[in-house]
Motif scaffolding. Structure first.
Motif, PDB file in Angstrom:
ATOM      1  N   LEU A  39       0.858  -1.184   0.000  1.00 35.85           N
ATOM      2  CA  LEU A  39       0.000   0.000   0.000  1.00 35.85           C
ATOM      3  C   LEU A  39       0.896   1.237   0.000  1.00 35.85           C
ATOM      4  O   LEU A  39       1.571   1.526   0.987  1.00 35.85           O
ATOM      5  CB  LEU A  39      -0.898  -0.009   1.239  1.00 35.85           C
ATOM      6  CG  LEU A  39      -1.686   1.260   1.563  1.00 35.85           C
ATOM      7  CD1 LEU A  39      -2.553   1.688   0.396  1.00 35.85           C
ATOM      8  CD2 LEU A  39      -2.531   1.051   2.813  1.00 35.85           C
ATOM      9  N   ARG A  40       0.902   1.939  -1.136  1.00 42.35           N
ATOM     10  CA  ARG A  40       1.729   3.152  -1.245  1.00 42.35           C
ATOM     11  C   ARG A  40       0.846   4.316  -1.678  1.00 42.35           C
ATOM     12  O   ARG A  40       0.287   4.313  -2.765  1.00 42.35           O
ATOM     13  CB  ARG A  40       2.868   2.954  -2.255  1.00 42.35           C
ATOM     14  CG  ARG A  40       3.787   4.164  -2.316  1.00 42.35           C
ATOM     15  CD  ARG A  40       5.037   3.891  -3.117  1.00 42.35           C
ATOM     16  NE  ARG A  40       4.779   3.819  -4.552  1.00 42.35           N
ATOM     17  CZ  ARG A  40       5.740   3.618  -5.461  1.00 42.35           C
ATOM     18  NH1 ARG A  40       6.995   3.447  -5.072  1.00 42.35           N
ATOM     19  NH2 ARG A  40       5.436   3.557  -6.737  1.00 42.35           N
TER      20      ARG A  40
ATOM     21  N   ARG B 102       0.454 -11.175   1.621  1.00 37.98           N
ATOM     22  CA  ARG B 102       1.088 -10.283   2.588  1.00 37.98           C
ATOM     23  C   ARG B 102       0.747  -8.839   2.253  1.00 37.98           C
ATOM     24  O   ARG B 102       0.801  -8.433   1.092  1.00 37.98           O
ATOM     25  CB  ARG B 102       2.605 -10.468   2.573  1.00 37.98           C
ATOM     26  CG  ARG B 102       3.075 -11.821   3.084  1.00 37.98           C
ATOM     27  CD  ARG B 102       4.592 -11.859   3.040  1.00 37.98           C
ATOM     28  NE  ARG B 102       5.120 -13.053   3.677  1.00 37.98           N
ATOM     29  CZ  ARG B 102       5.415 -14.173   3.036  1.00 37.98           C
ATOM     30  NH1 ARG B 102       5.213 -14.261   1.734  1.00 37.98           N
ATOM     31  NH2 ARG B 102       5.918 -15.216   3.684  1.00 37.98           N
ATOM     32  N   LEU B 103       0.439  -8.051   3.272  1.00 37.36           N
ATOM     33  CA  LEU B 103       0.173  -6.628   3.108  1.00 37.36           C
ATOM     34  C   LEU B 103       1.312  -5.844   3.733  1.00 37.36           C
ATOM     35  O   LEU B 103       1.569  -5.939   4.937  1.00 37.36           O
ATOM     36  CB  LEU B 103      -1.154  -6.242   3.766  1.00 37.36           C
ATOM     37  CG  LEU B 103      -1.491  -4.744   3.763  1.00 37.36           C
ATOM     38  CD1 LEU B 103      -1.549  -4.201   2.346  1.00 37.36           C
ATOM     39  CD2 LEU B 103      -2.799  -4.489   4.495  1.00 37.36           C
ATOM     40  N   ILE B 104       1.993  -5.067   2.891  1.00 36.87           N
ATOM     41  CA  ILE B 104       3.117  -4.235   3.311  1.00 36.87           C
ATOM     42  C   ILE B 104       2.723  -2.772   3.127  1.00 36.87           C
ATOM     43  O   ILE B 104       2.107  -2.407   2.125  1.00 36.87           O
ATOM     44  CB  ILE B 104       4.372  -4.547   2.458  1.00 36.87           C
ATOM     45  CG1 ILE B 104       4.707  -6.040   2.486  1.00 36.87           C
ATOM     46  CG2 ILE B 104       5.549  -3.712   2.935  1.00 36.87           C
ATOM     47  CD1 ILE B 104       5.089  -6.587   3.836  1.00 36.87           C
ATOM     48  N   VAL B 105       3.042  -1.932   4.088  1.00 38.79           N
ATOM     49  CA  VAL B 105       2.754  -0.500   4.003  1.00 38.79           C
ATOM     50  C   VAL B 105       4.032   0.251   3.666  1.00 38.79           C
ATOM     51  O   VAL B 105       5.076   0.036   4.286  1.00 38.79           O
ATOM     52  CB  VAL B 105       2.165   0.027   5.326  1.00 38.79           C
ATOM     53  CG1 VAL B 105       1.970   1.541   5.263  1.00 38.79           C
ATOM     54  CG2 VAL B 105       0.832  -0.661   5.629  1.00 38.79           C
ATOM     55  N   ASN B 106       3.949   1.127   2.699  1.00 38.30           N
ATOM     56  CA  ASN B 106       5.094   1.924   2.295  1.00 38.30           C
ATOM     57  C   ASN B 106       5.276   3.125   3.228  1.00 38.30           C
ATOM     58  O   ASN B 106       4.328   3.897   3.449  1.00 38.30           O
ATOM     59  CB  ASN B 106       4.914   2.411   0.860  1.00 38.30           C
ATOM     60  CG  ASN B 106       6.089   3.234   0.368  1.00 38.30           C
ATOM     61  OD1 ASN B 106       6.096   4.457   0.474  1.00 38.30           O
ATOM     62  ND2 ASN B 106       7.081   2.565  -0.157  1.00 38.30           N
TER      63      ASN B 106
ATOM     64  N   VAL C 148       0.738   3.732  10.264  1.00 37.87           N
ATOM     65  CA  VAL C 148      -0.378   3.067   9.598  1.00 37.87           C
ATOM     66  C   VAL C 148      -0.213   1.554   9.669  1.00 37.87           C
ATOM     67  O   VAL C 148      -1.170   0.827   9.929  1.00 37.87           O
ATOM     68  CB  VAL C 148      -0.507   3.542   8.141  1.00 37.87           C
ATOM     69  CG1 VAL C 148      -1.580   2.741   7.404  1.00 37.87           C
ATOM     70  CG2 VAL C 148      -0.831   5.032   8.091  1.00 37.87           C
ATOM     71  N   ALA C 149       1.001   1.080   9.464  1.00 40.87           N
ATOM     72  CA  ALA C 149       1.260  -0.357   9.544  1.00 40.87           C
ATOM     73  C   ALA C 149       0.895  -0.904  10.920  1.00 40.87           C
ATOM     74  O   ALA C 149       0.297  -1.978  11.041  1.00 40.87           O
ATOM     75  CB  ALA C 149       2.723  -0.648   9.230  1.00 40.87           C
TER      76      ALA C 149
ATOM     77  N   ILE D  84      10.587   0.610   3.517  1.00 39.54           N
ATOM     78  CA  ILE D  84      11.155   1.940   3.740  1.00 39.54           C
ATOM     79  C   ILE D  84      12.217   2.256   2.700  1.00 39.54           C
ATOM     80  O   ILE D  84      12.870   1.352   2.156  1.00 39.54           O
ATOM     81  CB  ILE D  84      11.757   2.077   5.161  1.00 39.54           C
ATOM     82  CG1 ILE D  84      12.805   0.988   5.432  1.00 39.54           C
ATOM     83  CG2 ILE D  84      10.646   2.052   6.206  1.00 39.54           C
ATOM     84  CD1 ILE D  84      13.544   1.155   6.746  1.00 39.54           C
ATOM     85  N   GLY D  85      12.374   3.555   2.437  1.00 37.79           N
ATOM     86  CA  GLY D  85      13.389   4.028   1.518  1.00 37.79           C
ATOM     87  C   GLY D  85      14.551   4.637   2.267  1.00 37.79           C
ATOM     88  O   GLY D  85      14.579   4.688   3.502  1.00 37.79           O
ATOM     89  N   GLN D  86      15.494   5.139   1.521  1.00 36.01           N
ATOM     90  CA  GLN D  86      16.715   5.689   2.105  1.00 36.01           C
ATOM     91  C   GLN D  86      16.473   6.969   2.885  1.00 36.01           C
ATOM     92  O   GLN D  86      17.246   7.310   3.783  1.00 36.01           O
ATOM     93  CB  GLN D  86      17.744   5.945   0.997  1.00 36.01           C
ATOM     94  CG  GLN D  86      18.249   4.684   0.332  1.00 36.01           C
ATOM     95  CD  GLN D  86      19.089   3.834   1.273  1.00 36.01           C
ATOM     96  OE1 GLN D  86      19.917   4.347   2.021  1.00 36.01           O
ATOM     97  NE2 GLN D  86      18.883   2.515   1.229  1.00 36.01           N
TER      98      GLN D  86
END
Length: 223
Positions: free
Chosen positions: A40-41, A67-71, A76-77, A87-89
């Motif tokens: 979810l992004r 699987r549900l992954i939150v960006n 929220v996760a 996660i990003g940098q």
């Protein structure tokens, strides 16, 4: 890892709407086709709307065992008890994310070059890497350069972690990176923007079968 796990859907409401879909419809159709990773992004959605959408996604993904992954959004996760976060940098530092989520949640980290890959090796319990950007993509305009197949191969050779390539990947170029050692591919427009998300997902899953047993990840991989 099964072939159904080798294609990872990253959602985008705007792209879905331009194709005439609601994003929950896209997720439902993709999961029905066999997708078992959904991220979810949403970059501009309010927290309330983000949580409500996340709960809708959770109902769908649980129905199919996906699987549900939150960006990005750790809050929220936690609120929806997602399976994990990506996660990003420039997001919250990985050690803090792991501290907040605990040992049982999945955490993926984006790496864009060899320097970021080497830095990520300080963390032994990352679950997977998102490697970007492979090709030019309108969904991420801040990409400095494209890795291409050769750059992706170099990164895959330097890590034992499962790797998902992302950035401009679709049915026409997916197989061109099949021999890089990558575990799977993450797509946005190729499913969200397709007239039939179900057909698009099925085709991508079939094409990704060529990745079987190329790079299964470490022995203690939880994917």
């Amino acid at each position: 890892m099964s072939t159904t796990n080798r294609v990872y859907l990253v959602t985008d409401s705007d792209i879905s709407q331009r194709a005439g879909h609601t994003v929950p419809f896209v997720v439902e159709e993709a999961c029905r086709a066999g997708i078992r990773w959904v991220q979810l992004r949403e970059k501009t959605m309010s927290t309330r709307s983000f949580v409500e959408l996340g709960l809708t996604f959770k109902t769908i993904t649980q129905r199919y065992g996906a699987r549900l992954i939150v960006n990005d959004r750790i809050d929220v996760a936690l609120a929806i008890d997602a399976n994990g976060v990506h996660i990003g940098q420039d997001d919250m530092p990985y050690p803090l994310v792991r501290k907040l989520l605990g040992p049982d949640k999945l955490i993926g980290l984006s790496v864009n070059n060899m320097i970021e890959l080497l830095a990520s090796q300080a963390y032994a319990d990352i679950d997977y890497l998102g490697v970007a950007a492979i090709f030019a993509t309108p969904t991420k305009l801040d990409t400095v350069s494209e890795l291409g197949a050769l750059g992706l191969r170099d990164i895959c050779l330097k890590t034992h972690l499962p790797t998902f390539a992302i950035g401009g990947i679709n049915a026409t170029n997916l197989q061109s990176i099949g021999q890089t050692g990558v575990t799977g591919v993450a797509v946005v427009s190729a499913i969200c923007g397709h007239p039939s998300p179900y057909d698009a997902a099925r085709q991508l899953i079939q094409l990704a079968q060529s990745y079987e047993n190329i790079h299964p990840g470490s022995d203690n991989c939880r994917l």
